[in-house]
Design an enzyme around this catalytic site. Structure first.
Site, PDB file in Angstrom:
ATOM      1  CG  LEU A  91      -1.958  -1.140   1.241  1.00  0.00           C
ATOM      2  CD1 LEU A  91      -2.823  -1.053   2.492  1.00  0.00           C
ATOM      3  CD2 LEU A  91      -2.829  -1.117  -0.001  1.00  0.00           C
ATOM      4  N   GLY A  92       2.158   1.125   0.227  1.00  0.00           N
ATOM      5  CA  GLY A  92       3.045   2.284   0.185  1.00  0.00           C
ATOM      6  C   GLY A  92       3.562   2.607  -1.205  1.00  0.00           C
ATOM      7  CG  HIS A 151       1.038  -7.674  -1.946  1.00  0.00           C
ATOM      8  ND1 HIS A 151       1.165  -7.077  -0.719  1.00  0.00           N
ATOM      9  CD2 HIS A 151       2.213  -8.326  -2.158  1.00  0.00           C
ATOM     10  CE1 HIS A 151       2.352  -7.345  -0.211  1.00  0.00           C
ATOM     11  NE2 HIS A 151       3.000  -8.106  -1.057  1.00  0.00           N
TER      12      HIS A 151
END
Length: 265
Positions: A91-92, A151
């Protein structure tokens, strides 16, 4: 109001700074509890409150629902809920972070972001690298647990969720959970393909030479809600492939009456 200050008066002592100490656990999940237990036994916790402890726990969080619940119960006896951060480092990524801006800061995009205009959504994570050196870990989980159910599911949720009340974590999480709860149970006989690349069992770190652990998976999911009913979400992940590609592709429907020369999907 102003108050006269005496130049000779000593400056007030600065307030003590509260320290935050983070333990980042990028390790297999079965080690989480033993690490937290060792930190407490070694006196590295902060019982006096002078230091704020944070425990960052990487995915995958267990192997299945039962092991996840067992892990939560075990950690609950060692770490407070406000100290634990279960994260997905995916998510980064800039691509993922920009999804919220694309979705909710563009009225043009939001107007066509539904089953009326979208034919399908593709989310993929293809890698050219194999599992050599980490086969011992990978063989216990496989590509579905390692990539797809965290993911890719997180990215899918960002694509499909409704606009949250705010960008605070609690509000974003609430909308993502709504989407995931609306996902139709997967029919593995029709909507799932798995495979294993040639040479996987030659990896010396894979101890089970009869392993059928998947290194490739492609799944077709459906979100049964008013916005997305009938639109397939295609999630694909794999190791040792011919190309490296991380992509979210939203494929729009053809223009009605456009014929062969009209705009394509």
């Amino acid at each position: 109001r102003y108050r006269r200050a005496d130049d000779d008066a000593p400056a007030p002592a600065p307030a003590p700074r509260r320290r935050v100490r983070a333990y980042y656990m990028a390790v297999p999940p079965f080690l989480y509890a033993s690490i937290c237990r060792a930190l407490r036994a070694g006196g590295l916790r902060s019982p006096d409150g002078a230091t704020t402890d944070r425990f960052v726990l990487e995915k995958p969080f267990g192997r299945d629902l039962e092991s996840c619940r067992e892990l939560c119960a075990e950690l609950g006896a060692l770490v407070r809920e406000d100290e634990a951060y279960r994260i997905d480092h995916y998510l980064g990524k800039e691509l993922v972070m920009n999804l919220l801006v694309l979705r909710f800061a563009n009225t043009v995009v939001e107007a066509v972001w539904s089953r009326r205009h979208v034919a399908r959504v593709e989310v993929c994570c293809l890698e050219t690298v194999d599992t050599r050196g980490r086969g011992g870990y990978f063989d216990a989980y496989g590509i579905i647990r390692d990539v797809m159910q965290n993911h890719l599911a997180q990215v899918m949720a960002l694509v499909a969720m409704e606009q949250p009340l705010s960008l605070e974590a609690r509000d974003v999480k609430r909308e993502k959970v709504k989407v995931l709860r609306a996902v139709r149970p997967l029919d593995a006989t029709r909507d799932l393909i798995v495979g294993q690349y040639d040479g996987y069992l030659d990896d010396p770190t894979v101890s089970n030479k009869q392993s059928v652990t998947e290194t490739f998976a492609a799944a077709r999911l459906y979100v049964d809600n008013p916005r997305w009913a009938g639109v397939p979400f295609l999630l694909t992940a794999g190791k040792a492939l011919s190309e490296k590609l991380v992509e979210v592709r939203v494929v729009f429907r053809r223009v009605a009456g456009g014929g062969r020369g009209g705009a394509g999907a």
